[in-house]
Design a protein around this motif. Structure first.
Motif, PDB file in Angstrom:
ATOM      1  N   VAL A  80       0.862  -1.177   0.000  1.00  0.00           N
ATOM      2  CA  VAL A  80       0.000   0.000   0.000  1.00  0.00           C
ATOM      3  C   VAL A  80       0.900   1.229   0.000  1.00  0.00           C
ATOM      4  CG1 VAL A  80      -1.733   1.250   1.324  1.00  0.00           C
ATOM      5  CG2 VAL A  80      -1.758  -1.252   1.285  1.00  0.00           C
ATOM      6  N   LEU A  81       0.699   2.132  -0.971  1.00  0.00           N
ATOM      7  CA  LEU A  81       1.617   3.251  -1.119  1.00  0.00           C
ATOM      8  C   LEU A  81       0.968   4.620  -0.996  1.00  0.00           C
ATOM      9  CD1 LEU A  81       3.567   1.760  -4.144  1.00  0.00           C
ATOM     10  CD2 LEU A  81       4.330   1.861  -1.757  1.00  0.00           C
ATOM     11  N   PHE A  82      -0.183   4.839  -1.653  1.00  0.00           N
ATOM     12  CA  PHE A  82      -0.740   6.183  -1.757  1.00  0.00           C
ATOM     13  C   PHE A  82      -2.263   6.199  -1.563  1.00  0.00           C
ATOM     14  CE2 PHE A  82       2.711   5.797  -4.997  1.00  0.00           C
ATOM     15  CZ  PHE A  82       3.671   6.546  -4.326  1.00  0.00           C
ATOM     16  N   TRP A  83      -2.752   7.316  -1.078  1.00  0.00           N
ATOM     17  CA  TRP A  83      -4.174   7.642  -1.067  1.00  0.00           C
ATOM     18  C   TRP A  83      -4.273   9.008  -1.720  1.00  0.00           C
ATOM     19  CZ3 TRP A  83      -7.263  11.470   1.282  1.00  0.00           C
ATOM     20  CH2 TRP A  83      -8.635  11.230   1.243  1.00  0.00           C
ATOM     21  N   ASP A  84      -4.976   9.078  -2.862  1.00  0.00           N
ATOM     22  CA  ASP A  84      -4.978  10.262  -3.706  1.00  0.00           C
ATOM     23  C   ASP A  84      -6.391  10.827  -3.837  1.00  0.00           C
ATOM     24  OD1 ASP A  84      -4.249  12.204  -5.560  1.00  0.00           O
ATOM     25  OD2 ASP A  84      -4.147  10.796  -7.232  1.00  0.00           O
ATOM     26  N   PRO A  85      -6.722  11.872  -3.059  1.00  0.00           N
ATOM     27  CA  PRO A  85      -8.054  12.480  -3.163  1.00  0.00           C
ATOM     28  C   PRO A  85      -8.176  13.301  -4.443  1.00  0.00           C
ATOM     29  CG  PRO A  85      -6.722  13.673  -1.577  1.00  0.00           C
ATOM     30  CD  PRO A  85      -5.892  12.510  -2.039  1.00  0.00           C
ATOM     31  N   PHE A  86      -9.336  13.211  -5.097  1.00  0.00           N
ATOM     32  CA  PHE A  86      -9.539  13.883  -6.380  1.00  0.00           C
ATOM     33  C   PHE A  86      -9.667  15.396  -6.255  1.00  0.00           C
ATOM     34  CE2 PHE A  86     -11.559   9.647  -7.402  1.00  0.00           C
ATOM     35  CZ  PHE A  86     -10.445   9.165  -8.070  1.00  0.00           C
ATOM     36  N   ASP A  87     -10.108  15.890  -5.121  1.00  0.00           N
ATOM     37  CA  ASP A  87     -10.383  17.328  -4.985  1.00  0.00           C
ATOM     38  C   ASP A  87      -9.274  18.102  -4.290  1.00  0.00           C
ATOM     39  OD1 ASP A  87     -10.738  16.315  -2.441  1.00  0.00           O
ATOM     40  OD2 ASP A  87     -12.613  17.373  -2.071  1.00  0.00           O
ATOM     41  N   GLU A  88      -8.086  17.538  -4.206  1.00  0.00           N
ATOM     42  CA  GLU A  88      -6.961  18.198  -3.553  1.00  0.00           C
ATOM     43  C   GLU A  88      -5.717  18.108  -4.430  1.00  0.00           C
ATOM     44  OE1 GLU A  88      -6.101  17.060   0.491  1.00  0.00           O
ATOM     45  OE2 GLU A  88      -8.174  16.432   0.817  1.00  0.00           O
ATOM     46  N   ASP A  89      -4.794  19.010  -4.205  1.00  0.00           N
ATOM     47  CA  ASP A  89      -3.503  18.900  -4.882  1.00  0.00           C
ATOM     48  C   ASP A  89      -2.461  18.294  -3.937  1.00  0.00           C
ATOM     49  OD1 ASP A  89      -3.116  20.996  -3.155  1.00  0.00           O
ATOM     50  OD2 ASP A  89      -2.170  22.309  -4.618  1.00  0.00           O
ATOM     51  N   ARG A  90      -2.948  17.479  -3.013  1.00  0.00           N
ATOM     52  CA  ARG A  90      -2.111  16.781  -2.044  1.00  0.00           C
ATOM     53  C   ARG A  90      -2.368  15.280  -2.170  1.00  0.00           C
ATOM     54  NH1 ARG A  90       0.138  20.192   1.481  1.00  0.00           N
ATOM     55  NH2 ARG A  90       0.269  18.796   3.243  1.00  0.00           N
ATOM     56  N   ILE A  91      -1.418  14.492  -1.699  1.00  0.00           N
ATOM     57  CA  ILE A  91      -1.522  13.037  -1.743  1.00  0.00           C
ATOM     58  C   ILE A  91      -0.997  12.480  -0.421  1.00  0.00           C
ATOM     59  CG2 ILE A  91       0.745  12.776  -2.858  1.00  0.00           C
ATOM     60  CD1 ILE A  91      -0.534  10.417  -4.459  1.00  0.00           C
ATOM     61  N   SER A  92      -1.601  11.420   0.059  1.00  0.00           N
ATOM     62  CA  SER A  92      -1.106  10.743   1.262  1.00  0.00           C
ATOM     63  C   SER A  92      -0.138   9.647   0.834  1.00  0.00           C
ATOM     64  CB  SER A  92      -2.252  10.136   2.059  1.00  0.00           C
ATOM     65  OG  SER A  92      -3.019  11.148   2.655  1.00  0.00           O
ATOM     66  N   VAL A  93       0.970   9.571   1.539  1.00  0.00           N
ATOM     67  CA  VAL A  93       2.009   8.580   1.257  1.00  0.00           C
ATOM     68  C   VAL A  93       2.185   7.727   2.505  1.00  0.00           C
ATOM     69  CG1 VAL A  93       4.432   8.238   0.636  1.00  0.00           C
ATOM     70  CG2 VAL A  93       3.163  10.188  -0.302  1.00  0.00           C
ATOM     71  N   SER A  94       2.233   6.426   2.310  1.00  0.00           N
ATOM     72  CA  SER A  94       2.395   5.495   3.423  1.00  0.00           C
ATOM     73  C   SER A  94       3.736   5.715   4.120  1.00  0.00           C
ATOM     74  CB  SER A  94       2.315   4.061   2.895  1.00  0.00           C
ATOM     75  OG  SER A  94       2.605   3.140   3.913  1.00  0.00           O
ATOM     76  N   LEU A  95       3.691   5.972   5.428  1.00  0.00           N
ATOM     77  CA  LEU A  95       4.941   6.139   6.183  1.00  0.00           C
ATOM     78  C   LEU A  95       5.756   4.851   6.170  1.00  0.00           C
ATOM     79  CD1 LEU A  95       3.749   8.275   9.234  1.00  0.00           C
ATOM     80  CD2 LEU A  95       5.299   8.979   7.396  1.00  0.00           C
ATOM     81  N   GLY A  96       5.085   3.710   6.128  1.00  0.00           N
ATOM     82  CA  GLY A  96       5.782   2.431   6.115  1.00  0.00           C
ATOM     83  C   GLY A  96       6.556   2.168   4.833  1.00  0.00           C
ATOM     84  N   ALA A  97       6.233   2.888   3.762  1.00  0.00           N
ATOM     85  CA  ALA A  97       6.930   2.703   2.488  1.00  0.00           C
ATOM     86  C   ALA A  97       8.180   3.569   2.379  1.00  0.00           C
ATOM     87  CB  ALA A  97       5.990   3.012   1.323  1.00  0.00           C
ATOM     88  N   LEU A  98       8.370   4.495   3.326  1.00  0.00           N
ATOM     89  CA  LEU A  98       9.546   5.367   3.280  1.00  0.00           C
ATOM     90  C   LEU A  98      10.779   4.613   3.749  1.00  0.00           C
ATOM     91  CD1 LEU A  98       8.051   8.646   4.775  1.00  0.00           C
ATOM     92  CD2 LEU A  98       8.189   7.940   2.374  1.00  0.00           C
ATOM     93  N   ASP A  99      11.891   4.874   3.084  1.00  0.00           N
ATOM     94  CA  ASP A  99      13.144   4.253   3.498  1.00  0.00           C
ATOM     95  C   ASP A  99      13.568   4.844   4.851  1.00  0.00           C
ATOM     96  OD1 ASP A  99      13.308   2.744   1.135  1.00  0.00           O
ATOM     97  OD2 ASP A  99      14.348   4.350   0.085  1.00  0.00           O
ATOM     98  N   ALA A 100      14.042   3.994   5.720  1.00  0.00           N
ATOM     99  CA  ALA A 100      14.459   4.421   7.050  1.00  0.00           C
ATOM    100  C   ALA A 100      15.923   4.842   7.008  1.00  0.00           C
ATOM    101  CB  ALA A 100      14.261   3.281   8.046  1.00  0.00           C
ATOM    102  N   PRO A 101      16.321   5.722   7.867  1.00  0.00           N
ATOM    103  CA  PRO A 101      15.472   6.486   8.778  1.00  0.00           C
ATOM    104  C   PRO A 101      14.821   7.660   8.039  1.00  0.00           C
ATOM    105  CG  PRO A 101      17.731   7.151   9.113  1.00  0.00           C
ATOM    106  CD  PRO A 101      17.741   6.049   8.046  1.00  0.00           C
ATOM    107  N   HIS A 102      13.685   8.079   8.547  1.00  0.00           N
ATOM    108  CA  HIS A 102      13.006   9.247   7.985  1.00  0.00           C
ATOM    109  C   HIS A 102      12.371  10.023   9.133  1.00  0.00           C
ATOM    110  CE1 HIS A 102       8.992   7.523   8.524  1.00  0.00           C
ATOM    111  NE2 HIS A 102       9.472   6.403   8.031  1.00  0.00           N
ATOM    112  N   PRO A 103      12.049  11.284   8.911  1.00  0.00           N
ATOM    113  CA  PRO A 103      11.558  12.131   9.998  1.00  0.00           C
ATOM    114  C   PRO A 103      10.055  12.046  10.246  1.00  0.00           C
ATOM    115  CG  PRO A 103      11.825  13.437   8.040  1.00  0.00           C
ATOM    116  CD  PRO A 103      12.317  12.055   7.700  1.00  0.00           C
ATOM    117  N   GLY A 104       9.343  11.169   9.560  1.00  0.00           N
ATOM    118  CA  GLY A 104       7.895  11.081   9.737  1.00  0.00           C
ATOM    119  C   GLY A 104       7.515  10.685  11.156  1.00  0.00           C
ATOM    120  N   ARG A 105       6.544  11.368  11.722  1.00  0.00           N
ATOM    121  CA  ARG A 105       6.060  11.070  13.075  1.00  0.00           C
ATOM    122  C   ARG A 105       4.543  11.126  13.078  1.00  0.00           C
ATOM    123  NH1 ARG A 105      10.302   9.321  13.580  1.00  0.00           N
ATOM    124  NH2 ARG A 105      12.022  10.045  14.820  1.00  0.00           N
TER     125      ARG A 105
END
Length: 131
Positions: A80-105
């Protein structure tokens, strides 16, 4: 984290990506769709579309889960990688798919009214019944 690049990928690395710029505070989504797709909760950061660059998308597939958004996943390994809402210019990205270490909290639980009932939410993070 400003002016830096974070990389990420699916499990089999058929889909890889880069995020440039800041990550938003992370959320844990307990909605029924996220629980079914991930088999638990979906941890994500919501970033501007322009901050995301796909560097490999050989097996990236999209599923329109509702009239408001589509969900991106790897058709080879199922990550599972992305959640992409049609009415926004933003996208959700799975924190678990990011290479470690990363600053996501993770700072907040959302759609807590939809929890599966098999686990407690027993931390001190902010909570919302919706988003």
């Amino acid at each position: 984290m400003s002016d830096s690049t974070i990389t990420g990928a699916c499990l089999c690395r058929a889909t890889t990506f880069e995020i440039t710029g800041d990550l938003s505070p992370g959320t844990l989504c307990h909605c029924g769709q996220c629980r079914r797709q991930t088999s638990h909760v979906y941890s994500s950061t919501h970033i501007p579309q322009a901050s995301l660059r796909l560097t490999r998308d050989d097996r990236l597939a999209w599923y329109q889960a509702s009239p408001m958004a589509r969900r991106g996943f790897c058709s080879a390994c199922g990550s599972v990688l992305f959640w992409d809402p049609f009415d926004e210019d933003r996208i959700s990205v799975s924190l678990g798919a990011l290479d470690a270490p990363h600053p996501g909290r993770v700072v907040k639980h959302i759609f807590t009214a939809d929890t599966g009932g098999y686990y407690p939410i027993d931390d001190s993070l902010e909570r919302a019944d919706g988003d």
